[in-house]
Write a protein that holds these residues in place. Sequence first.
Motif: not given
Length: 278
Positions: A149-155, A251-252, A257-258
């Motif tokens: 998956w793409p990098k996001t702050e909250n995983t 997380d919502e 963000q995705e």
Amino acid sequence: MTNPQRSVNNQSGEHRRNGNQYSITPEEIEQFSREGYLSLNGFLTEQETAPLDPWFDHFVQGKEPGMEKDFCDMSQPYGTPVEEFRLVNAMLPSKYRSELVNNIFYQVAQSVADQLYTGTAVMDYEQFLAKKPQKEQAEFAMHQDLGYWPKTENTWTATFSLALSDSDLENGCLQVCPGTNKETELRKHQPKDEGRDDSHTLVIESKATDKVVYLPVKRGAVTIHDERIVHGSGGNTSSQWRKTYVMAFRDEQTVQQERAIGFTHSHNDDVNWDEIIH
Ligand SMILES: O=C(O)CCC(=O)C(=O)O
């Protein structure tokens, strides 16, 4: 195989249901956080599970039109003839068939995701996975979901795998490496074949310290795993199908963000897959 370690939850679960809610204990919440996985029996009743079967078969038999790469084999490259499929994958069934939106699995899983997470958990994606009988190579390569998956702050993620058939070592049940969920660095993921345009599947190298625990489950039970635990599954050496309905909650804001970068977990997404690999 010598003495494989199995994590079997023999407790019945039906007493934990109240309407579409399934109650989990503080110990289970703690186990999910510590070990990165959980098994829950009696998640759905037989009456609730049975109506999902025809939909599962519809997708796995390739009867839903227009899916392109969302109907594929996770153990072989895109373009493999359908009759040669062994690990059949149908992405996003409720996107293709609105009859599946808000189904009972979704409702009960949401109730558990809400207990596991202190923020707002929403369903991010789902998929049907089927291992055909006597397909020794129907292996799901070991990986960490975050590697896909793409990098996001909250995983934060809780991925529910509902058993639509009994699942055991012989038909290739889920296997996890407890403790790997606490590794600070995500492991390097490589495409299983030439690149992500050839096959969606990624693979990591195992470490000598990885200890595999098998998660056999009965029809109607679920396993839940987090985004960092190393996991996968073996081939099917039995005469029985392994049938699984996977549904992931995140997380919502992570899901927003995705979507903002066009990432919906469809294999047909117009994203640079090679950039997404961690
Ligand atoms: O159920 C399996 O065989 C593997 C599924 C998986 O890797 C996942 O849901 O993340």
